[in-house]
Each structure stands twice: as structure tokens, then as C-alpha cells.
Motif scaffolding. Structure first.
Motif, PDB file in Angstrom:
ATOM      1  N   GLY A  31       0.800  -1.218   0.000  1.00  0.00           N
ATOM      2  CA  GLY A  31       0.000   0.000   0.000  1.00  0.00           C
ATOM      3  C   GLY A  31       0.831   1.265   0.000  1.00  0.00           C
ATOM      4  N   GLN A  32       2.107   1.163   0.383  1.00  0.00           N
ATOM      5  CA  GLN A  32       2.951   2.353   0.447  1.00  0.00           C
ATOM      6  C   GLN A  32       3.603   2.642  -0.907  1.00  0.00           C
ATOM      7  OE1 GLN A  32       5.202   1.088   4.135  1.00  0.00           O
ATOM      8  NE2 GLN A  32       4.579   3.135   4.802  1.00  0.00           N
ATOM      9  N   PHE A  33       4.269   3.796  -0.979  1.00  0.00           N
ATOM     10  CA  PHE A  33       4.885   4.191  -2.240  1.00  0.00           C
ATOM     11  C   PHE A  33       6.272   4.770  -1.997  1.00  0.00           C
ATOM     12  CE2 PHE A  33       2.687   7.978  -0.727  1.00  0.00           C
ATOM     13  CZ  PHE A  33       3.515   9.036  -1.079  1.00  0.00           C
ATOM     14  N   ILE A  34       7.003   4.986  -3.074  1.00  0.00           N
ATOM     15  CA  ILE A  34       8.328   5.604  -3.014  1.00  0.00           C
ATOM     16  C   ILE A  34       8.324   6.815  -3.951  1.00  0.00           C
ATOM     17  CG2 ILE A  34       9.553   3.501  -2.393  1.00  0.00           C
ATOM     18  CD1 ILE A  34       9.847   4.838  -5.939  1.00  0.00           C
ATOM     19  N   ILE A  35       9.321   7.659  -3.816  1.00  0.00           N
ATOM     20  CA  ILE A  35       9.566   8.731  -4.768  1.00  0.00           C
ATOM     21  C   ILE A  35      10.980   8.555  -5.294  1.00  0.00           C
ATOM     22  CG2 ILE A  35       9.838  11.212  -5.109  1.00  0.00           C
ATOM     23  CD1 ILE A  35       7.786  11.667  -2.922  1.00  0.00           C
ATOM     24  N   LEU A  36      11.135   8.609  -6.601  1.00  0.00           N
ATOM     25  CA  LEU A  36      12.476   8.491  -7.171  1.00  0.00           C
ATOM     26  C   LEU A  36      12.748   9.637  -8.133  1.00  0.00           C
ATOM     27  CD1 LEU A  36      12.373   7.472 -10.366  1.00  0.00           C
ATOM     28  CD2 LEU A  36      11.929   5.259  -9.338  1.00  0.00           C
ATOM     29  N   ARG A  37      14.042   9.852  -8.365  1.00  0.00           N
ATOM     30  CA  ARG A  37      14.502  10.721  -9.445  1.00  0.00           C
ATOM     31  C   ARG A  37      15.502   9.917 -10.265  1.00  0.00           C
ATOM     32  NH1 ARG A  37      16.919  16.269  -8.098  1.00  0.00           N
ATOM     33  NH2 ARG A  37      18.054  15.092  -6.506  1.00  0.00           N
TER      34      ARG A  37
END
Length: 295
Positions: A31-37
């Protein structure tokens, strides 16, 4: 830098990557998420977690090319690295918080639309590990957009596939599939629907008629991922919420989908964003979330 261990093209514009990120893998839940560049100058891209291995310290993501950032990301290969990989962010699925004896009593239906199959998979896999077999409907416009079907069949009780054009599985959309299951005598205690906003809207209209409580994930409307940009502002019941810091999961029968989708269109232009900021005042953004990271 976070090394890409595996890259795979799932369809013409949908990709899977397995990334080495031990801290995220050690702390995340379904259910969780990540942020990437992708690189130092890249845009922030919030993506829900598709899978993870605490033992191997890896996190799997699935993304669709929708802009410059995801196009750059799609060009990276195994052995390359992404510049930033922050998480886990957002609240875990509420199913992970239920007592095990209560969880095992529930009959659960997942409805996955297109790329929404990716965030459905870790929840179904986690349930399987707890001894719970959930049913899954996978829907898409056409056969070429069906993803992760074989992986899903390994962890789900039953998998039902439907396409709008009838090119694969049953001919129809996900609401047709829900109604068909109920017509055949099936019933469920809770539904989790994840996919495009329009799909979740009509899935919720259907399940509300059936009296089936439904959870939706509003990850499709996230942009910044920390509550600062105001993109994922949504009305749930009579409250203003932000998908990234208050969710991404909410009671689907309380979400104002029409308002959210209209707001998405306005938000696409600089003029629209300025209009929303002026109109919404102090409720335009949700403040900064508790950003983690794999550092």
C-alpha cells in the motif's frame, strides 16, 4: 545512487524494475509508495511499491511512460542506477493492521485496472503469506495492457481477467466482472479497487449498489508525494484529504471522484494551479509528509 538489478518491458510503454534499496525494503508494507529521481536534474516521480524482498534488500516498481521523467527512467537498464529512491511513504494498506484472526475471516476481492495491477500484487501476496486467499479481477482496455497475470495467479485464490474489447479473458469491464461474480453466488466482505480514477469511480458505484465496502488507492493523482504541491487534494466525505500524506487508500464510497478528476484537468496548467491555490487558500496543500529515504 540506487542500482537497478532488473529491468523488464511488460508492454509497449509499461516497465518493471527491481532496485537495490535495503532500507526501503526493510521498512515498507503493501500500500505504500516511493519517490524516485532518475538523475540529478530529474523530476520527482511517486510510484507505488509492486514488490519487495527484505532478504535481498530490493524493491520492485512498475511504471508507465506518461512524461519526460518516466521516459528517461525507461531508458535505464540493469546495472545503471537511479539518483534518488525515497521511502516508504504513505500509509500501509489497512488490511495489514487487522488482527490475523479477523483477517482470516474476511472474503476479499481486489479489482485491478491496467497499471493498478502493480500495487494490487503486493497486497495479495502479503495476504497469501498470512494464509488468506483473495480473489482478483484484472481489467484493461485490451490484451496488450494486461500485466502481472502469471505472478498474480501464484498468490491469489482466483484471478478473473476482462478486457473492454474482448481481446482476452471475458468481454467487458471490471464492473461487469464484479456483477458476474455476484450473479454466480459469490459475495465478499471488502473490495480493494486500484486503477485509473474513472475505473475506480464506476467500480465504487457498482460495489455501493451491492453493499460491498470498498477501499481505493488514489496514487494516480499524486505528483509531488509530500503534500506540498496540492495536486492530490481530494474530498472524502466532508473532509479535505491529500492522497500522499493521508492515504493513498481511502473509503471509495466517500471519495468525490468527479471533483477530483475535474481538478486534475485544471491542475495541468500553470494558470490552473494558480487558480486552485487562490481558490483553496490554506487547504490547497497538506504540508510536508514524513519523508524517509534509503540513506
Amino acid at each position: 545512487m540506487y542500482k537497478i538489478l532488473k529491468d523488464q518491458m511488460l508492454t509497449d510503454n509499461i516497465y518493471l524494475m527491481e532496485i537495490e534499496a535495503p532500507r526501503v525494503a526493510g521498512n515498507c508494507l503493501p500500500g505504500q509508495f516511493i519517490i524516485l529521481r532518475a538523475d540529478e536534474d530529474g523530476e520527482r516521480i511517486p510510484l507505488t511499491i509492486c514488490d519487495y524482498s527484505r532478504e535481498n534488500g530490493t524493491v520492485t516498481i512498475v511504471f508507465q511512460i506518461v512524461g519526460a521523467g518516466t521516459q528517461i527512467l525507461s531508458n535505464l537498464k540493469a546495472g545503471d542506477s537511479v539518483h534518488d529512491f525515497v521511502g516508504p511513504l504513505g500509509k500501509p494498506s489497512e488490511l495489514t493492521e487487522l488482527p490475523l484472526d479477523e483477517l482470516k475471516e474476511k472474503k476479499i476481492l481486489f479489482v485491478a485496472g491496467g497499471v493498478g495491477t502493480a500495487p494490487v500484487y503486493p497486497q495479495v501476496k502479503w495476504l497469501k503469506e498470512q494464509g488468506v486467499d483473495a480473489d482478483v479481477i484484472i481489467g484493461a482496455r485490451t490484451k496488450g495492457l494486461i500485466i502481472l497475470e502469471d505472478m498474480m495467479k501464484e498468490v491469489a485464490g482466483n484471478v478473473y481477467v476482462t478486457t473492454d474489447d474482448g481481446s482476452y479473458g471475458d468481454h467487458g469491464n471490471v464492473t461487469d466482472a464484479i456483477r458476474k461474480l455476484y450473479a454466480e453466488g459469490k459475495s465478499y466482505d471488502v473490495c480493494v479497487a486500484i486503477g485509473p480514477m474513472i475505473m475506480m469511480k464506476f467500480a465504487c458505484l457498482c460495489t455501493k449498489e451491492l453493499g460491498l465496502p470498498t477501499i481505493v488507492s488514489l496514487n494516480p493523482i499524486m505528483v509531488d508525494g509530500t503534500g506540498m504541491c496540492g495536486a492530490c487534494r481530494v474530498t472524502v466525505g466532508d473532509e479535505v484529504k491529500f492522497a500522499c500524506v493521508d492515504g493513498p487508500e481511502f473509503d471509495g464510497h466517500k471519495v468525490d471522484f468527479d471533483q477530483a478528476m475535474k481538478r486534475q484537468q485544471i491542475y495541468k496548467t500553470a494558470e490552473g494551479r494558480a487558480f486552485l491555490k487562490a481558490k483553496e487558500g490554506d487547504t490547497h496543500h497538506g504540508g510536508c509528509g514524513n519523508c524517509g529515504g534509503d540513506k
